[in-house]
Structure formats: C-alpha cells, structure tokens
Scaffold this motif. Structure first.
Motif, PDB file in Angstrom:
ATOM      1  N   TRP A   1       0.817  -1.213   0.000  1.00  0.00           N
ATOM      2  CA  TRP A   1       0.000   0.000   0.000  1.00  0.00           C
ATOM      3  C   TRP A   1       0.855   1.270   0.000  1.00  0.00           C
ATOM      4  O   TRP A   1       0.352   2.358   0.282  1.00  0.00           O
ATOM      5  CB  TRP A   1      -0.945  -0.001   1.199  1.00  0.00           C
ATOM      6  CG  TRP A   1      -1.840  -1.207   1.206  1.00  0.00           C
ATOM      7  CD1 TRP A   1      -2.551  -1.707   0.148  1.00  0.00           C
ATOM      8  CD2 TRP A   1      -2.115  -2.063   2.314  1.00  0.00           C
ATOM      9  NE1 TRP A   1      -3.255  -2.832   0.528  1.00  0.00           N
ATOM     10  CE2 TRP A   1      -3.011  -3.075   1.849  1.00  0.00           C
ATOM     11  CE3 TRP A   1      -1.721  -2.095   3.645  1.00  0.00           C
ATOM     12  CZ2 TRP A   1      -3.487  -4.087   2.675  1.00  0.00           C
ATOM     13  CZ3 TRP A   1      -2.201  -3.103   4.470  1.00  0.00           C
ATOM     14  CH2 TRP A   1      -3.080  -4.081   3.995  1.00  0.00           C
ATOM     15  N   GLY A   2       2.145   1.123  -0.296  1.00  0.00           N
ATOM     16  CA  GLY A   2       3.003   2.287  -0.458  1.00  0.00           C
ATOM     17  C   GLY A   2       3.744   2.731   0.775  1.00  0.00           C
ATOM     18  O   GLY A   2       4.410   3.766   0.757  1.00  0.00           O
ATOM     19  N   PHE A   3       3.675   1.958   1.861  1.00  0.00           N
ATOM     20  CA  PHE A   3       4.402   2.289   3.075  1.00  0.00           C
ATOM     21  C   PHE A   3       5.812   1.700   3.017  1.00  0.00           C
ATOM     22  O   PHE A   3       6.019   0.610   2.482  1.00  0.00           O
ATOM     23  CB  PHE A   3       3.687   1.742   4.313  1.00  0.00           C
ATOM     24  CG  PHE A   3       2.417   2.446   4.671  1.00  0.00           C
ATOM     25  CD1 PHE A   3       2.413   3.450   5.640  1.00  0.00           C
ATOM     26  CD2 PHE A   3       1.224   2.115   4.046  1.00  0.00           C
ATOM     27  CE1 PHE A   3       1.241   4.097   5.973  1.00  0.00           C
ATOM     28  CE2 PHE A   3       0.038   2.760   4.377  1.00  0.00           C
ATOM     29  CZ  PHE A   3       0.050   3.765   5.347  1.00  0.00           C
ATOM     30  N   GLY A   4       6.765   2.402   3.591  1.00  0.00           N
ATOM     31  CA  GLY A   4       8.134   1.906   3.692  1.00  0.00           C
ATOM     32  C   GLY A   4       8.714   2.237   5.054  1.00  0.00           C
ATOM     33  O   GLY A   4       8.263   3.172   5.737  1.00  0.00           O
ATOM     34  N   ILE A   5       9.725   1.477   5.463  1.00  0.00           N
ATOM     35  CA  ILE A   5      10.357   1.703   6.770  1.00  0.00           C
ATOM     36  C   ILE A   5      11.242   2.941   6.689  1.00  0.00           C
ATOM     37  O   ILE A   5      12.257   2.947   5.991  1.00  0.00           O
ATOM     38  CB  ILE A   5      11.181   0.485   7.203  1.00  0.00           C
ATOM     39  CG1 ILE A   5      10.285  -0.748   7.336  1.00  0.00           C
ATOM     40  CG2 ILE A   5      11.888   0.770   8.530  1.00  0.00           C
ATOM     41  CD1 ILE A   5      11.041  -2.037   7.576  1.00  0.00           C
ATOM     42  N   ALA A   6      10.865   3.989   7.424  1.00  0.00           N
ATOM     43  CA  ALA A   6      11.566   5.269   7.344  1.00  0.00           C
ATOM     44  C   ALA A   6      12.445   5.550   8.554  1.00  0.00           C
ATOM     45  O   ALA A   6      13.297   6.435   8.502  1.00  0.00           O
ATOM     46  CB  ALA A   6      10.565   6.411   7.181  1.00  0.00           C
ATOM     47  N   SER A   7      12.238   4.835   9.659  1.00  0.00           N
ATOM     48  CA  SER A   7      13.099   5.003  10.828  1.00  0.00           C
ATOM     49  C   SER A   7      13.152   3.713  11.613  1.00  0.00           C
ATOM     50  O   SER A   7      12.260   2.865  11.504  1.00  0.00           O
ATOM     51  CB  SER A   7      12.623   6.156  11.733  1.00  0.00           C
ATOM     52  OG  SER A   7      11.445   5.793  12.441  1.00  0.00           O
ATOM     53  N   ALA A   8      14.208   3.574  12.394  1.00  0.00           N
ATOM     54  CA  ALA A   8      14.396   2.401  13.244  1.00  0.00           C
ATOM     55  C   ALA A   8      14.711   2.855  14.659  1.00  0.00           C
ATOM     56  O   ALA A   8      15.103   4.009  14.891  1.00  0.00           O
ATOM     57  CB  ALA A   8      15.525   1.524  12.702  1.00  0.00           C
ATOM     58  N   VAL A   9      14.547   1.938  15.609  1.00  0.00           N
ATOM     59  CA  VAL A   9      14.851   2.217  17.011  1.00  0.00           C
ATOM     60  C   VAL A   9      15.693   1.078  17.568  1.00  0.00           C
ATOM     61  O   VAL A   9      15.796   0.010  16.971  1.00  0.00           O
ATOM     62  CB  VAL A   9      13.583   2.386  17.866  1.00  0.00           C
ATOM     63  CG1 VAL A   9      12.798   3.606  17.435  1.00  0.00           C
ATOM     64  CG2 VAL A   9      12.720   1.133  17.800  1.00  0.00           C
ATOM     65  N   ALA A  10      16.275   1.332  18.725  1.00  0.00           N
ATOM     66  CA  ALA A  10      17.095   0.327  19.398  1.00  0.00           C
ATOM     67  C   ALA A  10      16.823   0.353  20.889  1.00  0.00           C
ATOM     68  O   ALA A  10      16.289   1.333  21.432  1.00  0.00           O
ATOM     69  CB  ALA A  10      18.576   0.593  19.140  1.00  0.00           C
ATOM     70  N   ALA A  11      17.188  -0.738  21.558  1.00  0.00           N
ATOM     71  CA  ALA A  11      17.209  -0.791  23.017  1.00  0.00           C
ATOM     72  C   ALA A  11      18.649  -0.551  23.462  1.00  0.00           C
ATOM     73  O   ALA A  11      19.578  -1.116  22.894  1.00  0.00           O
ATOM     74  CB  ALA A  11      16.719  -2.141  23.512  1.00  0.00           C
ATOM     75  N   VAL A  12      18.822   0.292  24.463  1.00  0.00           N
ATOM     76  CA  VAL A  12      20.154   0.634  24.959  1.00  0.00           C
ATOM     77  C   VAL A  12      20.232   0.240  26.429  1.00  0.00           C
ATOM     78  O   VAL A  12      19.456   0.722  27.256  1.00  0.00           O
ATOM     79  CB  VAL A  12      20.447   2.135  24.806  1.00  0.00           C
ATOM     80  CG1 VAL A  12      21.848   2.457  25.307  1.00  0.00           C
ATOM     81  CG2 VAL A  12      20.287   2.565  23.352  1.00  0.00           C
ATOM     82  N   GLU A  13      21.166  -0.647  26.748  1.00  0.00           N
ATOM     83  CA  GLU A  13      21.324  -1.157  28.105  1.00  0.00           C
ATOM     84  C   GLU A  13      22.623  -0.622  28.698  1.00  0.00           C
ATOM     85  O   GLU A  13      23.692  -0.773  28.098  1.00  0.00           O
ATOM     86  CB  GLU A  13      21.353  -2.679  28.080  1.00  0.00           C
ATOM     87  CG  GLU A  13      21.456  -3.328  29.444  1.00  0.00           C
ATOM     88  CD  GLU A  13      21.422  -4.842  29.337  1.00  0.00           C
ATOM     89  OE1 GLU A  13      22.271  -5.496  29.978  1.00  0.00           O
ATOM     90  OE2 GLU A  13      20.555  -5.360  28.613  1.00  0.00           O
ATOM     91  N   ILE A  14      22.528   0.025  29.849  1.00  0.00           N
ATOM     92  CA  ILE A  14      23.697   0.612  30.503  1.00  0.00           C
ATOM     93  C   ILE A  14      23.940  -0.107  31.822  1.00  0.00           C
ATOM     94  O   ILE A  14      23.043  -0.207  32.667  1.00  0.00           O
ATOM     95  CB  ILE A  14      23.493   2.119  30.763  1.00  0.00           C
ATOM     96  CG1 ILE A  14      23.136   2.849  29.459  1.00  0.00           C
ATOM     97  CG2 ILE A  14      24.757   2.724  31.382  1.00  0.00           C
ATOM     98  CD1 ILE A  14      22.806   4.312  29.647  1.00  0.00           C
ATOM     99  N   THR A  15      25.149  -0.633  31.996  1.00  0.00           N
ATOM    100  CA  THR A  15      25.549  -1.265  33.258  1.00  0.00           C
ATOM    101  C   THR A  15      25.984  -0.161  34.209  1.00  0.00           C
ATOM    102  O   THR A  15      27.039   0.451  34.033  1.00  0.00           O
ATOM    103  CB  THR A  15      26.692  -2.257  33.022  1.00  0.00           C
ATOM    104  OG1 THR A  15      26.279  -3.218  32.043  1.00  0.00           O
ATOM    105  CG2 THR A  15      27.052  -2.968  34.314  1.00  0.00           C
ATOM    106  N   VAL A  16      25.180   0.098  35.212  1.00  0.00           N
ATOM    107  CA  VAL A  16      25.357   1.289  36.048  1.00  0.00           C
ATOM    108  C   VAL A  16      26.697   1.318  36.787  1.00  0.00           C
ATOM    109  O   VAL A  16      27.368   2.365  36.793  1.00  0.00           O
ATOM    110  CB  VAL A  16      24.177   1.434  37.024  1.00  0.00           C
ATOM    111  CG1 VAL A  16      24.395   2.623  37.969  1.00  0.00           C
ATOM    112  CG2 VAL A  16      22.873   1.595  36.251  1.00  0.00           C
TER     113      VAL A  16
END
Length: 397
Positions: free
Chosen positions: A120-135
């Motif tokens: 239907w004309g949609f495309g992936i325009a952005s991505a995300v990530a999970a960021v894990e920080i060891t305190v």
C-alpha cells in the motif's frame, strides 16, 4: 465512516480480536480513546463489523524542521474469519483517500507484520534500538555537561500529565510526531490498568521544562534481594542537549540499580561516548519503527529541505494513488515535476524509506529495490537527502 460511540467501541474490539494478544481497555471507555470522524469499518451484507482502520490528526517533523500534516494510522485489523478477502486493502485505500481530502500529505503507522504494508506504499523510514547501561561501570567523562534540575512528578495527577504533553510539543527532531489528547488519555488509562508502577521525572525549572523520562522497575518479584535490579525507560524526551545530559545523569544516579534500559532510543544515540568505559553501554534489539506513506508525493518532497549542491531526478511509481506517479526534479532550491530523463526509478514505498534520511538510496540500489539509470544521480540523491542524525519518532501508537 463510523460515528456512533458504540460502533467505534466495537471497531476497537474487532482490532483487538484480530491482534489476539494485546491488552484491553475498559469496554465503556474504549471509544474515548478514538478521535471522532477518523474510524472506518468494513461490513459484509447481513453481518456485523468485520474490519476496521483508524487514525489520528497529527504532524510529523521532516528534515529541515517543518511540522507537516500527517495521519497517524492505527487499529488496522480484520477478524480472522474474514481475512484474505481484500478488506484491509479497501480500508487502507479509503483512509489514504481521506488523507488527501484533508490535506494530510503523509501517513505513518507501527506495523505488527513486516510484509503487508509495502503493498500500500508504506516503507520503513526510521528504526529504534534498546540501549542497556551497566550502572556500576558507567562513569561520566570529565567535561560532560551536568544538565539542569530534575524533579519527580506524579503520573496519576492530571496537571502532571498535562505538563508532559506541554513539554512534548517542543519535539523538534526529524521523525517526531504529534501526540494527540487521545494518545495521552489512552496511555494514562493503560498505566492505570497495569499492575506495574511507573515513575516520571521532568527536567528544567517550573515553567521552563524541556524534557522528561518515564520509567518502571523490571522484574520486581525478588527486588529486595536481587543483584540485577533494573529499570526500563520507555519514554525519553529531551528537547535540548541540556535536558539530555540532566536526564541521563539522573537515571544513572538512582541508588540500587545495576542496569538502566532505554527503549526505544535512536539507533545513533552515542550514549557510550559520555562514559569512560564505552563497554558499559550495549545497543541491541534494533527494529523498524516508522512505516511512512507519502500521500501527496509532490507536497511531501517540497515540505522537507535538501543539502546543496546538486540535483537529481526521481521517477516515482504509485499504483494506489496514481496522481503521484511522475518524475520529480529535486535540489536545494526546490522540487518540481519534470520530463527530464530520470536518474532513479522507484516505487513510492521505496521513496518513503529514503524520505526522512533513515535509508540511503545506494542501500536500496544494492538490494535491487530501485532502478538506477545514472550512478552520478544516485550519489547526488544520497547527498541531497542525507541527514546529520538518523530519524526517530519515539512514539508508539
């Protein structure tokens, strides 16, 4: 178009049945989370509602900083007894035609399936990530700014909910979208139904707040004696670099914690650069975020800015909204229809992938998803559409 409150409530039930495993809101309140006049439904003769699609009035920040009108498409679903009959296609086509009538030049959504929306004309325009920080490993480098004041607020209080909404109106990064009053109301309701406890902090002195973070503890069953206490930051909004530094410092200063997980975050977040030990930061779970549709290609191309110098001609094909089909001359000076020989030929869904700068044209070419007629034009197109930062929304809907 569905207008009756009970009918709109039933449409959400159809969507939830189609999705199988999503949490349900109170039946009596379901319609209050839907914007009137933006829900369409599919009925078969003599049958009840079997398919639905909805959207919210919204905007999206495009490269260059403009907030352009878009439809935030949501709740697209067909009952499992009525799939494979073309109902979803009819619903989405109807939605896109309504977008055109309203002057909404973009539409975006979050996809539960990765193989259906491109048709239907949609495309992936952005991505995300999970960021894990060891305190315990996370020590800031000398010279990292302190940021400003941070204070806790109460997510159960309407005034504090309104404060978060006011802060978010300052969202200014490419890919950010509007959060309507319906979105905020639904989020508050789902938190109320949840067994989890959520915390929120805002950055900045009263009246001048410029960022916030909402977080919850993870796996509290053995919290008191646990050696792996973690929080998940599900909403991190920083409209200024000062807010970014202040909120990150706060999150890493909370006593008892071994891990802080920020999810979602931009794929190019660079949090590890703040720390003396970059291995304290682990980025994983990269996944698609914004599925974008250019409803009015010419208006959408004209709404964003481009890097000088150079120009490129894109030949766009759109089988669903055929008025978009044509050739477009693009440069930092503007966008115009043209009869010139194209440098690139591509489907509107592939143009959507590149529109916010999250995907490069050379990547699409290497995958065989676009036709390149001139290698120099491909290079120029990548330069024109390029961004300093990866696009990011950060809003699930």
């Amino acid at each position: 178009m569905l207008t009756d409150a009970q009918e709109i409530g039933r449409s959400l039930e159809v969507f939830l049945t189609a999705m199988v495993g999503l949490p349900r809101a109170d039946a009596e309140k379901q319609h209050t989370f839907m914007e009137p006049g933006r829900t369409v439904g599919a009925y078969l003769p003599g049958e009840r509602l079997v398919g639905t699609a909805s959207s919210f009035t919204s905007w999206m920040v495009v490269p260059g900083g403009r907030k352009v009108p878009q439809a935030a498409v949501t709740d697209v679903g067909v009952l499992p007894t009525h799939t494979r009959r073309g109902l979803a296609s009819a619903l989405v086509r109807n939605q896109l035609e309504q977008c055109l009538a309203r002057g909404e030049i973009l539409a975006s959504l979050r996809a539960s399936e990765a193989t259906i929306y491109e048709r239907w004309g949609f495309g992936i325009a952005s991505a995300v990530a999970a960021v894990e920080i060891t305190v315990p490993q996370a020590q800031f480098r000398a010279g990292v700014p302190k940021g400003g004041d941070v204070r806790l607020i109460d997510l159960r209080e309407r005034a504090d909910q309104d404060l978060l909404a006011r802060i978010y109106t300052g969202a200014n990064w490419a890919g950010a979208i509007d959060r309507s009053s319906y979105w905020w109301r639904a989020k508050a309701h789902m938190r109320h139904l949840s067994q989890e406890h959520f915390y929120a902090v805002v950055h900045g002195i009263p009246g001048h707040e410029d960022g916030f973070a909402i977080y919850k503890p993870e796996d509290t069953t053995a919290w008191f004696r646990s050696k792996d206490r973690s929080i998940v930051v599900g909403d991190f909004v920083a409209n200024t670099s000062r807010a970014h530094f202040g909120l990150i410092r706060y999150l890493l200063s909370i006593d008892l914690l071994q891990r802080v997980v920020l999810d979602p975050m931009p794929v190019d977040h660079s949090l590890e650069k703040l720390l003396t030990d970059e291995r304290a930061v682990n980025t994983h779970a990269v996944r698609d975020e914004t599925w974008l549709r250019l409803v009015d290609v010419q208006a959408a191309l004209r709404a964003r800015t481009y890097r000088a110098p150079g120009e490129a001609v894109l030949e766009v094909r759109d089988e669903l909204l055929r008025e978009n089909t044509g050739r477009y001359l693009i440069s930092a000076q503007g966008v115009a229809r043209t009869d010139r020989r194209p440098d690139i030929t591509l489907d509107v869904s592939q143009l959507a992938c590149a529109y916010l700068g999250g995907t490069r044209f050379w990547q699409l070419a290497q995958a065989g998803r676009i036709a390149v007629h001139d290698d120099g034009g491909l290079t120029r197109a990548d330069h024109l559409f390029g961004l300093r930062r990866a696009p990011f929304s950060g809003t699930m809907f």
